[in-house]
Structures are given as structure tokens and as C-alpha cells.
Design a protein around this motif. Structure first.
Motif, PDB file in Angstrom:
ATOM      1  N   LYS A   8       0.827  -1.202   0.000  1.00  0.00           N
ATOM      2  CA  LYS A   8       0.000   0.000   0.000  1.00  0.00           C
ATOM      3  C   LYS A   8       0.866   1.260   0.000  1.00  0.00           C
ATOM      4  O   LYS A   8       0.601   2.203  -0.752  1.00  0.00           O
ATOM      5  CB  LYS A   8      -0.918  -0.001   1.219  1.00  0.00           C
ATOM      6  CG  LYS A   8      -1.884   1.177   1.276  1.00  0.00           C
ATOM      7  CD  LYS A   8      -2.758   1.116   2.521  1.00  0.00           C
ATOM      8  CE  LYS A   8      -3.661  -0.095   2.500  1.00  0.00           C
ATOM      9  NZ  LYS A   8      -4.592  -0.109   3.665  1.00  0.00           N
ATOM     10  N   GLY A  11       4.333   0.223  -2.727  1.00  0.00           N
ATOM     11  CA  GLY A  11       3.993  -0.307  -4.037  1.00  0.00           C
ATOM     12  C   GLY A  11       4.539  -1.681  -4.327  1.00  0.00           C
ATOM     13  O   GLY A  11       4.304  -2.236  -5.404  1.00  0.00           O
ATOM     14  N   ALA A 126      -5.272   5.070 -14.852  1.00  0.00           N
ATOM     15  CA  ALA A 126      -4.901   4.695 -13.480  1.00  0.00           C
ATOM     16  C   ALA A 126      -6.069   4.062 -12.735  1.00  0.00           C
ATOM     17  O   ALA A 126      -5.872   3.152 -11.928  1.00  0.00           O
ATOM     18  CB  ALA A 126      -4.396   5.929 -12.727  1.00  0.00           C
ATOM     19  N   SER A 127      -7.302   4.499 -12.998  1.00  0.00           N
ATOM     20  CA  SER A 127      -8.468   3.965 -12.293  1.00  0.00           C
ATOM     21  C   SER A 127      -8.624   2.466 -12.500  1.00  0.00           C
ATOM     22  O   SER A 127      -9.121   1.752 -11.616  1.00  0.00           O
ATOM     23  CB  SER A 127      -9.741   4.689 -12.747  1.00  0.00           C
ATOM     24  OG  SER A 127      -9.909   4.581 -14.151  1.00  0.00           O
ATOM     25  N   GLU A 130      -5.201   0.532 -10.890  1.00  0.00           N
ATOM     26  CA  GLU A 130      -5.221   0.441  -9.430  1.00  0.00           C
ATOM     27  C   GLU A 130      -5.964  -0.790  -8.937  1.00  0.00           C
ATOM     28  O   GLU A 130      -5.887  -1.138  -7.760  1.00  0.00           O
ATOM     29  CB  GLU A 130      -5.850   1.716  -8.847  1.00  0.00           C
ATOM     30  CG  GLU A 130      -4.949   2.930  -8.971  1.00  0.00           C
ATOM     31  CD  GLU A 130      -5.675   4.247  -8.723  1.00  0.00           C
ATOM     32  OE1 GLU A 130      -6.924   4.200  -8.548  1.00  0.00           O
ATOM     33  OE2 GLU A 130      -5.009   5.300  -8.717  1.00  0.00           O
ATOM     34  N   GLN A 131      -6.686  -1.472  -9.829  1.00  0.00           N
ATOM     35  CA  GLN A 131      -7.416  -2.692  -9.483  1.00  0.00           C
ATOM     36  C   GLN A 131      -6.610  -3.955  -9.796  1.00  0.00           C
ATOM     37  O   GLN A 131      -7.153  -5.064  -9.765  1.00  0.00           O
ATOM     38  CB  GLN A 131      -8.739  -2.741 -10.244  1.00  0.00           C
ATOM     39  CG  GLN A 131      -9.657  -1.562  -9.965  1.00  0.00           C
ATOM     40  CD  GLN A 131     -10.946  -1.673 -10.751  1.00  0.00           C
ATOM     41  OE1 GLN A 131     -11.667  -2.663 -10.669  1.00  0.00           O
ATOM     42  NE2 GLN A 131     -11.248  -0.651 -11.530  1.00  0.00           N
ATOM     43  N   HIS A 156       3.841   4.292  -7.307  1.00  0.00           N
ATOM     44  CA  HIS A 156       2.557   3.722  -7.756  1.00  0.00           C
ATOM     45  C   HIS A 156       1.378   4.629  -7.444  1.00  0.00           C
ATOM     46  O   HIS A 156       0.282   4.419  -7.969  1.00  0.00           O
ATOM     47  CB  HIS A 156       2.336   2.362  -7.089  1.00  0.00           C
ATOM     48  CG  HIS A 156       2.176   2.437  -5.604  1.00  0.00           C
ATOM     49  ND1 HIS A 156       3.173   2.898  -4.775  1.00  0.00           N
ATOM     50  CD2 HIS A 156       1.122   2.133  -4.791  1.00  0.00           C
ATOM     51  CE1 HIS A 156       2.744   2.871  -3.527  1.00  0.00           C
ATOM     52  NE2 HIS A 156       1.512   2.410  -3.507  1.00  0.00           N
ATOM     53  N   THR A 157       1.569   5.627  -6.604  1.00  0.00           N
ATOM     54  CA  THR A 157       0.477   6.525  -6.213  1.00  0.00           C
ATOM     55  C   THR A 157       0.364   7.757  -7.108  1.00  0.00           C
ATOM     56  O   THR A 157      -0.512   8.594  -6.905  1.00  0.00           O
ATOM     57  CB  THR A 157       0.671   7.007  -4.762  1.00  0.00           C
ATOM     58  OG1 THR A 157       1.872   7.803  -4.691  1.00  0.00           O
ATOM     59  CG2 THR A 157       0.787   5.831  -3.810  1.00  0.00           C
ATOM     60  N   GLY A 159      -0.167   7.992 -10.445  1.00  0.00           N
ATOM     61  CA  GLY A 159      -0.927   7.885 -11.686  1.00  0.00           C
ATOM     62  C   GLY A 159      -0.057   7.463 -12.856  1.00  0.00           C
ATOM     63  O   GLY A 159       1.105   7.082 -12.690  1.00  0.00           O
ATOM     64  N   ARG A 189       2.580  -3.322  -7.616  1.00  0.00           N
ATOM     65  CA  ARG A 189       1.545  -2.615  -8.341  1.00  0.00           C
ATOM     66  C   ARG A 189       2.061  -2.259  -9.738  1.00  0.00           C
ATOM     67  O   ARG A 189       3.222  -1.866  -9.893  1.00  0.00           O
ATOM     68  CB  ARG A 189       1.151  -1.344  -7.609  1.00  0.00           C
ATOM     69  CG  ARG A 189       0.415  -1.600  -6.297  1.00  0.00           C
ATOM     70  CD  ARG A 189      -0.950  -2.201  -6.541  1.00  0.00           C
ATOM     71  NE  ARG A 189      -1.816  -2.121  -5.361  1.00  0.00           N
ATOM     72  CZ  ARG A 189      -3.091  -2.496  -5.363  1.00  0.00           C
ATOM     73  NH1 ARG A 189      -3.640  -2.979  -6.456  1.00  0.00           N
ATOM     74  NH2 ARG A 189      -3.806  -2.391  -4.262  1.00  0.00           N
TER      75      ARG A 189
END
Length: 227
Positions: A8, A11, A126-127, A130-131, A156-157, A159, A189
Motif C-alpha cells: 500500500k 507499491g 490509473a483507475s 489500481e485494481q 505507484h500513487t 498515476g 503494483r
């Protein structure tokens, strides 16, 4: 820091002693026999192989993916990276942004599109990314000498980044080598900025890169393909 917290916040996380010797030998045996087309770097679309599908969809790997993504997580793509003295390469700093999809549908934020071995691919926003989480199963020891993956923690945060932004981050953030023994797993990620150098030794560095999605249908109604 727990593995879940590390993924989290940073990454990525390295989890040793995850996959047993028998499972690794079975996967290597089938990868060696497969008639799927190979490239210099390895083998794409390995989820079509029974041994790969089984190791990805059961046991500790599936449990790890579901701990990260949720109870509906499932494997959708597997790639073998086979670095050796005869197939040696480097990879510059980048993010993994292309996803295999069941059908091509023009959506804002998706693309460019391509077709690889009959499978539709699009660079995703990115949306959607992120999954997704990748679990890299080390079929050999990964050491500083045989071209291990290197990452820029925390990226990874940020975008989906441009090449210029990625280059700038590579000059500001201290890289980390992701070393793991045979049977160890690197969870990462796809948006973490990463790279790898050429191997400096002759022993192989084989990695089975398995990707998991939180659900089959991502944002915008696009569905991942099994590859």
C-alpha cells in the motif's frame, strides 16, 4: 511493516518461501515443453498452460492476491521472463500500463490499442490499473548479479506518468533492488516505476509474472481477457 502495508505504501513487497520446489519444477517442465511462440525475452500468454493456471489460481498466490485486492480477485495474465547469458537485456524505467481485453471498445482514457497474438491490448487509465496487482514468482534466485527488478518506492500513487516525468523521478528517488530466493514472490503494483539491468553472470533468472484483477469488468465496462 506487514506485506500488505508495504504494498500500500511502497507499491511492492518481497515474500520469500511462498511457492514450493515441486510446483516450480512442474511449471518449468511445462514451460519447457510448450509450443506457444516464444520471444527473446520469454513467453507471453502463459495462462493457457495448465501448470501455470493451477499455480496462479490456487494456494498461496491466490490467497495473497485476495488479501491485497479483495475476495473476488482472480488471475488473468501470466508472462515468463527468461533472462540468461544467451538472452540478456535491460529494461529502462517504465510503468506497466497495457491490459489484455476481451473486446475493443473506444473509451476515453484507454489506448493506444494493439493486438498481440490475437489478443486485444489497450493502455489503461490509473483507475483501472489500481485494481491490478502482479505477483512475480521467482523460478531461480534473483540476485544483484543477474539483472533483478529495481523499483522506485511510492511511485505507484502518482498515476500514469509521461516518459519525462519517469526520468525525473529516477533522478530523485533512491532505487531498491528486489532480490528474492527461488520460490519467493515479489508483489508489485503495475504503476510502480521499475526497470532491470542486464545480467552479469551466466546462470538464468526466470520469473513467472502473474497478474490479478479485483474483478473481471474494470471501469468503463471493459473486461479483461485471460492471457
Amino acid at each position: 511493516m506487514s506485506n500488505l502495508d508495504s504494498i500500500k505504501e511502497r507499491g511492492f513487497a518481497v515474500v520469500p518461501a511462498t511457492v514450493g520446489r515441486k510446483e516450480i519444477e512442474r511449471v518449468l517442465g511445462e514451460l519447457g515443453r510448450t509450443e506457444l511462440p516464444r520471444s527473446r525475452a520469454g513467453l507471453r500468454h502463459a495462462m493457457r498452460l495448465a501448470a501455470v493456471s493451477e499455480i496462479a489460481g490456487t494456494g498461496p498466490l491466490l490467497a495473497m492476491a485476495r488479501e491485497i485486492l479483495g475476495k473476488g480477485a482472480f488471475p488473468f495474465r501470466a508472462t515468463l521472463f527468461d533472462k540468461s547469458a544467451t538472452a540478456n537485456w535491460l529494461v529502462v524505467w517504465h510503468q506497466d500500463t497495457a491490459l489484455p481485453l476481451k473486446e475493443r471498445r473506444e473509451k476515453t482514457g484507454w489506448g493506444p490499442w494493439s493486438v498481440k497474438e490475437g489478443v486485444n491490448y489497450a493502455h489503461a487509465p490509473a483507475s483501472a490499473l489500481e485494481q491490478v496487482v502482479a505477483l512475480r514468482v521467482h523460478l531461480d534466485d534473483s540476485t544483484s548479479e543477474n539483472g533483478p527488478l529495481r523499483v522506485l518506492p511510492g511511485t505507484h500513487t502518482l498515476g500514469v506518468l509521461t516518459d519525462e516525468q519517469i526520468h525525473g523521478l529516477s533522478e530523485k528517488i533512491a532505487e531498491v533492488e528486489c532480490l528474492a530466493p527461488r520460490g519467493g514472490v515479489l508483489a508489485m503494483r503495475p504503476l510502480i516505476v521499475h526497470a532491470s539491468s542486464k545480467s552479469r553472470i551466466e546462470t538464468p533468472r526466470r520469473v513467472l509474472h502473474i497478474e490479478y484483477a479485483r474483478r473481471s469488468v474494470l471501469f468503463d465496462g471493459l473486461e479483461v481477457a485471460i492471457a
